[in-house]
Structure formats: structure tokens, C-alpha cells
Design an enzyme around this catalytic site. Structure first.
Site, PDB file in Angstrom:
ATOM      1  N   ASP A  15       0.949  -1.049  -0.141  1.00 43.50           N
ATOM      2  CA  ASP A  15       0.032  -0.022   0.115  1.00 43.50           C
ATOM      3  C   ASP A  15       0.944   1.072   0.039  1.00 43.50           C
ATOM      4  OD1 ASP A  15      -2.166   1.343   0.091  1.00 43.50           O
ATOM      5  OD2 ASP A  15      -2.729   1.225   2.158  1.00 43.50           O
ATOM      6  N   ASN A  63     -11.134  -2.375  -5.430  1.00 47.87           N
ATOM      7  CA  ASN A  63     -10.289  -1.614  -6.135  1.00 47.87           C
ATOM      8  C   ASN A  63     -10.970  -0.994  -7.314  1.00 47.87           C
ATOM      9  OD1 ASN A  63      -7.155  -2.718  -4.897  1.00 47.87           O
ATOM     10  ND2 ASN A  63      -8.304  -1.042  -4.229  1.00 47.87           N
TER      11      ASN A  63
HETATM   12  C1  IPE Z   1      -5.708  -2.673  -0.439  1.00 46.57           C
HETATM   13  O1  IPE Z   1      -5.334  -1.237  -0.256  1.00 46.57           O
HETATM   14  C2  IPE Z   1      -5.554  -3.374  -1.664  1.00 46.57           C
HETATM   15  C3  IPE Z   1      -4.348  -3.503  -2.272  1.00 46.57           C
HETATM   16  C4  IPE Z   1      -3.057  -3.282  -1.688  1.00 46.57           C
HETATM   17  C5  IPE Z   1      -4.225  -4.044  -3.623  1.00 46.57           C
HETATM   18  P1  IPE Z   1      -6.170  -0.174  -0.392  1.00 46.57           P
HETATM   19  O2  IPE Z   1      -5.534   0.986  -0.686  1.00 46.57           O
HETATM   20  O3  IPE Z   1      -7.133  -0.368  -1.699  1.00 46.57           O
HETATM   21  O4  IPE Z   1      -7.125  -0.218   0.831  1.00 46.57           O
HETATM   22  P2  IPE Z   1      -7.763   0.895   1.544  1.00 46.57           P
HETATM   23  O5  IPE Z   1      -8.915   1.210   0.785  1.00 46.57           O
HETATM   24  O6  IPE Z   1      -6.928   1.961   1.983  1.00 46.57           O
HETATM   25  O7  IPE Z   1      -8.481   0.083   2.903  1.00 46.57           O
HETATM   26  C1  IPE Z   2      -1.948   0.174  -3.397  1.00 47.74           C
HETATM   27  O1  IPE Z   2      -1.448   1.408  -3.422  1.00 47.74           O
HETATM   28  C2  IPE Z   2      -2.078  -0.376  -4.780  1.00 47.74           C
HETATM   29  C3  IPE Z   2      -3.453  -0.754  -5.213  1.00 47.74           C
HETATM   30  C4  IPE Z   2      -4.335  -0.582  -4.503  1.00 47.74           C
HETATM   31  C5  IPE Z   2      -3.500  -1.332  -6.616  1.00 47.74           C
HETATM   32  P1  IPE Z   2      -2.509   2.632  -3.475  1.00 47.74           P
HETATM   33  O2  IPE Z   2      -2.955   2.819  -4.993  1.00 47.74           O
HETATM   34  O3  IPE Z   2      -3.867   2.260  -2.517  1.00 47.74           O
HETATM   35  O4  IPE Z   2      -1.993   3.807  -2.859  1.00 47.74           O
HETATM   36  P2  IPE Z   2      -2.314   4.881  -1.832  1.00 47.74           P
HETATM   37  O5  IPE Z   2      -3.061   4.093  -0.560  1.00 47.74           O
HETATM   38  O6  IPE Z   2      -3.611   5.612  -2.508  1.00 47.74           O
HETATM   39  O7  IPE Z   2      -1.159   5.747  -1.533  1.00 47.74           O
HETATM   40 MG    MG Z   3      -3.962   2.463  -0.419  1.00 47.19          MG
END
Ligand code: IPE
Ligand code: IPE
Ligand code: MG
Length: 246
Positions: A15, A63
Site C-alpha cells: 500500500d 479497487n
Molecule cells: C488494499 O489497499 C488493496 C491492495 C493493496 C491491492 P487499498 O489502498 O485498496 O485499501 P484501503 O482502501 O485503503 O483500505
Molecule cells: C496500493 O497502493 C496499490 C493498489 C491498491 C492497487 P494505493 O494505490 O492504494 O496507494 P495509496 O494508498 O492511494 O497511497
Molecule cells: Mg491504498
């Protein structure tokens, strides 16, 4: 580190890609691209350390709610990465599997996933599970559906966790439950990752945004894990007397 202090299965919520990019005034997709490099470091590090299985959360079932251009950018990134990395996985003797509901992907991505899994099918080293369109709740439901399909006349009162567990997407691949859960990006939640399978995992959180996560951070997570006493509901004394899991 003795082999018993090393996690057999590591599960990672990668993340912070978006925030990494935003802080640099770059498009979010660039953060995802840089995230692939961090993933490569962690894959190599786990494989060299002797971890048996690594599960990376690449795309959650939630997502899809992101802006359409980010979602389509991620889908084409998956295609590119699968094309580019297949050979490297074979070189490292890593066997790739996808877990999650792949029905939702385009026919070309589904085919690419199947092809790449097939290319690494003979590899006997670390197992790499990529969780894509994965949700922990989905996993439990699909396991229940599979169980009921296999046992259509089952008596509900005989249903136990042992009935369902073999049908979870990880168990179907003969992969043990995760020992170590890592989440980067300074968030402290599961976000519908391996809900059932994480029941007794040790949790390690890193403040680093995923594109910045490197081999040293992985080593920190392993060192943190090695210090934990896993009790599985028992007392510390029982564990010291050798009553714990193997
Ligand atoms: C969890 O991260 C999913 C992945 C890393 C693929 P998110 O960024 O989607 O999670 P939330 O929405 O902050 O809980
Ligand atoms: C995790 O990084 C990757 C996916 C969920 C695909 P994020 O895209 O959630 O990154 P932040 O949380 O917005 O920084
Ligand atoms: Mg994220």
C-alpha cells in the site's frame, strides 16, 4: 535466523503507491509502476531467504471503485508485468499463481494469466500468489459454494471449519496459512485481504510507502517476526514446553 523463525508464508498488502506518486506530483499510475520494482525486491528477498510462499495483494475486489483510468492503467500494467517478468520467475524457480475472481478480467488478461501460470508450472522453488480481484469475503463464499457443490446432501450441523478450509483459494494450492502479514503505507487494516487465513498470522506494519519498501525493510519484518512468541491460544509456558504447532 533458524528455519523455524523464518515465516513459511508471507502475505503483503502493498500500500502507498498513490501517495508516493502524489508527493512527487506524478500520476498515480507511476506510483504503481514503481511499486512493481518494490515487489520484485521483495519476491527476490523472500525467495533467497527460503520463504516457501509469498502472497502479494495486487488488486482488491473493492479497487474497481477507483477512477476508471486508474483501473484500466492497472490492468495494462498487469499485462506488461506478466510479459516482462515471466522469464525472471522461471530463472528464480518461482511458481506463479493468481488467486481471486478472474472472471471479471478481460479475455486477453485472463489468457495472459493462464499462460504465465503455465510457464512457471514446473518451478519447484517459492510459490508466488498474486491476489487480484481478490477479497477475503469472496474467498470464504467461493469455498462454501465449492464445498456445497461437492457435498450437495450435506447436513448443516456437521459443517465445520475443517469442511470449508480445504476449499479456500490458498489451500487449493496446498499453501499453508500466512505466518507473517506485512502492510506498508502506514495503514493498519486488513482491507478484505485473506480474512480466514490470517487468523493466526503475526502482523508487521511499515510506515514506508510501498515503492520505497526494500530488502532492509523486509529484513526488519523478518527480525520482528522472529521475536514473536506464537501461542495459538495456549499459554507461553505450554509453548516453551513444546506443545505448540510445529
Ligand atoms: C488494499 O489497499 C488493496 C491492495 C493493496 C491491492 P487499498 O489502498 O485498496 O485499501 P484501503 O482502501 O485503503 O483500505
Ligand atoms: C496500493 O497502493 C496499490 C493498489 C491498491 C492497487 P494505493 O494505490 O492504494 O496507494 P495509496 O494508498 O492511494 O497511497
Ligand atoms: Mg491504498
Amino acid at each position: 535466523m533458524t528455519q523455524s523463525q523464518l515465516p513459511r508464508h508471507v502475505a503483503v498488502v502493498m500500500d502507498g503507491n498513490g501517495r508516493w506518486a502524489k508527493a512527487r506530483l506524478l500520476p498515480r499510475l507511476l506510483g504503481h509502476q514503481r511499486g512493481v520494482e518494490a515487489a520484485r525486491k521483495v519476491i527476490r528477498g523472500c525467495s533467497q531467504a527460503g520463504v516457501e510462499c509469498l502472497t502479494l495483494f495486487a488488486f482488491s475486489s473493492e479497487n474497481w471503485k477507483r477512477p476508471p483510468d486508474e483501473v484500466s492503467g492497472l490492468m495494462s500494467l498487469f499485462m506488461t508485468v506478466l510479459d516482462r517478468e515471466a522469464e525472471g520467475l522461471v530463472r528464480y524457480n518461482i511458481r506463479l499463481h493468481f488467486i481471486g475472481d478472474r472472471q471479471a478480467f478481460s479475455p486477453s488478461l485472463k489468457e495472459k494469466i493462464t499462460q504465465t501460470e503455465a510457464k512457471t508450472a514446473h518451478c519447484q522453488g517459492m510459490r508466488l500468489l498474486v491476489a487480484a480481484n481478490y477479497g477475503g469475503r469472496w474467498d470464504i463464499i467461493q469455498a462454501l459454494q465449492a464445498y456445497l457443490t461437492a457435498h450437495p446432501n450435506s447436513d448443516p450441523t456437521t459443517l465445520s471449519e475443517h469442511s470449508i478450509a480445504p476449499y479456500l483459494s490458498t489451500a487449493r494450492l496446498d499453501v499453508p496459512e500466512p505466518d507473517l502479514f506485512i502492510r506498508t503505507g502506514g495503514e493498519y487494516r486488513i482491507s478484505n485481504f485473506l480474512l480466514w487465513q490470517l487468523a493466526y498470522a503475526e502482523f508487521h506494519f511499515s510506515e514506508k510507502l510501498w515503492p520505497e519498501f526494500n530488502e532492509q525493510d523486509l529484513a526488519l519484518a523478518f527480525a520482528d517476526f522472529a521475536k514473536r512468541q506464537r501461542r495459538f491460544g495456549m499459554t507461553g509456558e505450554q509453548i516453551q514446553q513444546g506443545a505448540g504447532h510445529a
